[in-house]
Design an enzyme around this catalytic site. Structure first.
Site, mmCIF file in Angstrom:
data_model
loop_
_atom_site.group_PDB
_atom_site.id
_atom_site.type_symbol
_atom_site.label_atom_id
_atom_site.label_comp_id
_atom_site.label_asym_id
_atom_site.label_seq_id
_atom_site.Cartn_x
_atom_site.Cartn_y
_atom_site.Cartn_z
ATOM 1 N N HIS A 10 -2.778 5.377 6.389
ATOM 2 C CA HIS A 10 -1.417 5.890 6.594
ATOM 3 C C HIS A 10 -1.410 7.361 6.151
ATOM 4 C CE1 HIS A 10 -0.015 1.721 6.736
ATOM 5 N NE2 HIS A 10 -0.325 1.511 5.482
ATOM 6 N N CYS A 49 0.831 -1.215 0.000
ATOM 7 C CA CYS A 49 0.000 0.000 0.000
ATOM 8 C C CYS A 49 0.861 1.259 0.000
ATOM 9 C CB CYS A 49 -0.923 -0.017 1.209
ATOM 10 S SG CYS A 49 -0.111 -0.487 2.752
HETATM 11 P P1 NAD Z 1 -5.555 -10.903 5.965
HETATM 12 O O1 NAD Z 1 -5.013 -11.627 7.142
HETATM 13 O O2 NAD Z 1 -6.631 -9.904 6.156
HETATM 14 O O3 NAD Z 1 -6.096 -11.971 4.903
HETATM 15 C C1 NAD Z 1 -5.377 -13.115 4.550
HETATM 16 C C2 NAD Z 1 -6.338 -14.259 4.361
HETATM 17 O O4 NAD Z 1 -5.628 -15.407 3.907
HETATM 18 C C3 NAD Z 1 -7.050 -14.655 5.652
HETATM 19 O O5 NAD Z 1 -8.424 -14.864 5.359
HETATM 20 C C4 NAD Z 1 -6.364 -15.974 6.033
HETATM 21 O O6 NAD Z 1 -7.226 -16.833 6.751
HETATM 22 C C5 NAD Z 1 -6.043 -16.539 4.665
HETATM 23 N N1 NAD Z 1 -4.986 -17.558 4.651
HETATM 24 C C6 NAD Z 1 -4.024 -17.806 5.556
HETATM 25 N N2 NAD Z 1 -3.238 -18.825 5.141
HETATM 26 C C7 NAD Z 1 -3.728 -19.228 3.938
HETATM 27 C C8 NAD Z 1 -3.361 -20.236 3.010
HETATM 28 N N3 NAD Z 1 -2.330 -21.056 3.232
HETATM 29 N N4 NAD Z 1 -4.100 -20.363 1.882
HETATM 30 C C9 NAD Z 1 -5.155 -19.559 1.629
HETATM 31 N N5 NAD Z 1 -5.544 -18.594 2.480
HETATM 32 C C10 NAD Z 1 -4.842 -18.420 3.624
HETATM 33 O O7 NAD Z 1 -4.302 -10.271 5.232
HETATM 34 P P2 NAD Z 1 -4.288 -9.032 4.232
HETATM 35 O O8 NAD Z 1 -4.228 -7.785 5.030
HETATM 36 O O9 NAD Z 1 -5.364 -9.197 3.227
HETATM 37 O O10 NAD Z 1 -2.868 -9.205 3.571
HETATM 38 C C11 NAD Z 1 -2.640 -10.081 2.495
HETATM 39 C C12 NAD Z 1 -1.404 -9.639 1.749
HETATM 40 O O11 NAD Z 1 -1.635 -8.321 1.263
HETATM 41 C C13 NAD Z 1 -0.121 -9.559 2.589
HETATM 42 O O12 NAD Z 1 0.979 -9.826 1.742
HETATM 43 C C14 NAD Z 1 -0.078 -8.097 2.998
HETATM 44 O O13 NAD Z 1 1.207 -7.650 3.310
HETATM 45 C C15 NAD Z 1 -0.608 -7.447 1.724
HETATM 46 N N6 NAD Z 1 -1.178 -6.111 1.923
HETATM 47 C C16 NAD Z 1 -1.953 -5.843 3.006
HETATM 48 C C17 NAD Z 1 -2.431 -4.561 3.173
HETATM 49 C C18 NAD Z 1 -3.244 -4.180 4.374
HETATM 50 O O14 NAD Z 1 -3.124 -3.071 4.856
HETATM 51 N N7 NAD Z 1 -4.084 -5.032 4.900
HETATM 52 C C19 NAD Z 1 -2.159 -3.563 2.240
HETATM 53 C C20 NAD Z 1 -1.430 -3.896 1.090
HETATM 54 C C21 NAD Z 1 -0.917 -5.176 0.957
#
Ligand code: NAD
Length: 337
Positions: free
Chosen positions: A220, A140
């Site tokens: 942020h 992000c």
């Molecule tokens: P999150 O925890 O909200 O969602 C992740 C999901 O994946 C959850 O539902 C979890 O149960 C599931 N999961 C866990 N292990 C798994 C597996 N082996 N197979 C399939 N599903 C599985 O996380 P998020 O915030 O959506 O983040 C996901 C990615 O996006 C990360 O790399 C994070 O750094 C990136 N990201 C997050 C944000 C943010 O602010 N939330 C912003 C930009 C990028």
């Protein structure tokens, strides 16, 4: 229609699924989850076929009365592209699965850059990802910085970027994150990892970043100082930013004094989940001193990468060039405040 699988249906995955569904040339083939919870139920309610990400846990979905369409392997095999939106580090572990079925994959910014052939931001380097098999949509914060750096670099040239990133402690659903009552230099070492991450998109831009974490979940906020190669008027920079669809210039008449009112505005204009896909730059803050440009921008961490994932899908499948893809994505989602 491009058949899209979403593996990991949390904060990012559920938003990507909805954005994909809104596109005229894409279909959500299914979403994979590790366990039955409210998000799994919401996926079913939205009509997304639900796949079990971990085979041994498939029974848990039956027990919870949630119908499973099959194992994640079947989803990955049938898809034209998979968007991996699993927690940081899991995407890298899933890479062999995508390779096994020869399905192009997108990863998120929590993965190390070397998980993919290309790190991606639609405004900056779309063409690099065309027909690539493994693409990482940058975080992000890196997305927010790249969207500003691209037009500045093209128009004026950049000598140096200095950015202080005041980061939210966690997302609204992340009850275990913090700080609850503190202001943390985080990481305390300088530069933070964000500067090197920007260099995965702009290898030649000189950029230093400092990070803090604060007790907030909303957004942020970045304090930016960019030394340009030529002296510029603030009014010209505002015009430049105003011409970028994924930059929202927050006018002083709006009386939006922070991230709280920005989120309120997003709800008022009917944005799903109160999402702000655009960088929100306070127009009044855009100031210049000779070659130095200053401004403040707010970045909605949960959603700014969502349109970037949609564009990356078109890039890896060779479905459109950058201009066509970004225009289609923006129209379908209603981007441009
Ligand atoms: P999150 O925890 O909200 O969602 C992740 C999901 O994946 C959850 O539902 C979890 O149960 C599931 N999961 C866990 N292990 C798994 C597996 N082996 N197979 C399939 N599903 C599985 O996380 P998020 O915030 O959506 O983040 C996901 C990615 O996006 C990360 O790399 C994070 O750094 C990136 N990201 C997050 C944000 C943010 O602010 N939330 C912003 C930009 C990028």
């Amino acid at each position: 229609m491009i058949q899209v699988a979403v593996n990991g249906y949390g904060t990012i995955g559920k938003r990507v699924a909805d954005a994909v569904r809104a596109q005229p040339d894409m279909n959500v083939l299914g979403v994979a989850k590790t366990r039955p919870n409210f998000e799994a139920q919401a996926a079913l309610d939205r009509g997304y076929p639900l796949y079990a990400a971990v085979e041994e846990r498939a029974d848990q979905f039956d027990d919870a009365g949630m119908e499973i369409a099959g194992p994640v392997e079947a989803l990955v095999e049938a898809a034209d592209v998979v968007v991996d939106a699993t927690p940081s580090g899991i995407g890298a572990k899933n890479k062999t699965l995508y390779e096994e079925y020869d399905t192009p994959a997108l990863y998120q910014g929590g993965e190390d850059a070397d998980v993919a052939d290309v790190s991606f931001n639609a405004r900056s380097n779309y063409a690099d990802a065309v027909d690539a098999d493994h693409v990482r949509v940058v975080s992000c914060n890196t997305t927010g910085l790249s969207r500003v750096i691209a037009p500045l670099s093209e128009t004026y040239g950049i000598e140096k970027v200095r950015a202080t990133l005041v980061r939210r402690g966690g997302d609204p659903g992340q009850t275990s994150r913090g700080p609850i009552n503190d202001i943390l230099p985080n990481p305390v070492t300088v530069p933070s990892h964000h500067g090197p991450d920007v260099n995965t998109i702009f290898p030649d831009v000189d950029v230093d970043t400092l990070g803090l974490k604060v007790p907030a979940t909303l957004m942020h906020v970045h304090s930016l100082n960019v030394t340009l190669e030529t002296a510029v008027d603030a009014a010209d920079v505002r015009d430049l930013f105003a011409g970028e669809d994924r930059l929202f210039l927050v006018s002083d008449e709006f009386d939006i004094d922070g991230a709280g009112k920005l989120k309120e505005y997003a709800h008022d204009v009917g944005r799903p989940r109160g999402d702000l896909w655009e960088n929100c730059i306070w127009e009044e803050s855009v100031s210049t001193e000779g070659r130095d440009l200053y401004c403040f921008q707010a970045i909605h961490q949960e959603s700014d990468v969502v349109p970037e994932n949609v564009d990356a899908i078109r890039a890896v499948t060779g479905a459109a060039d950058a201009e066509e893809s970004v225009e289609t994505t923006n129209d379908a989602m209603g981007i441009g405040l």
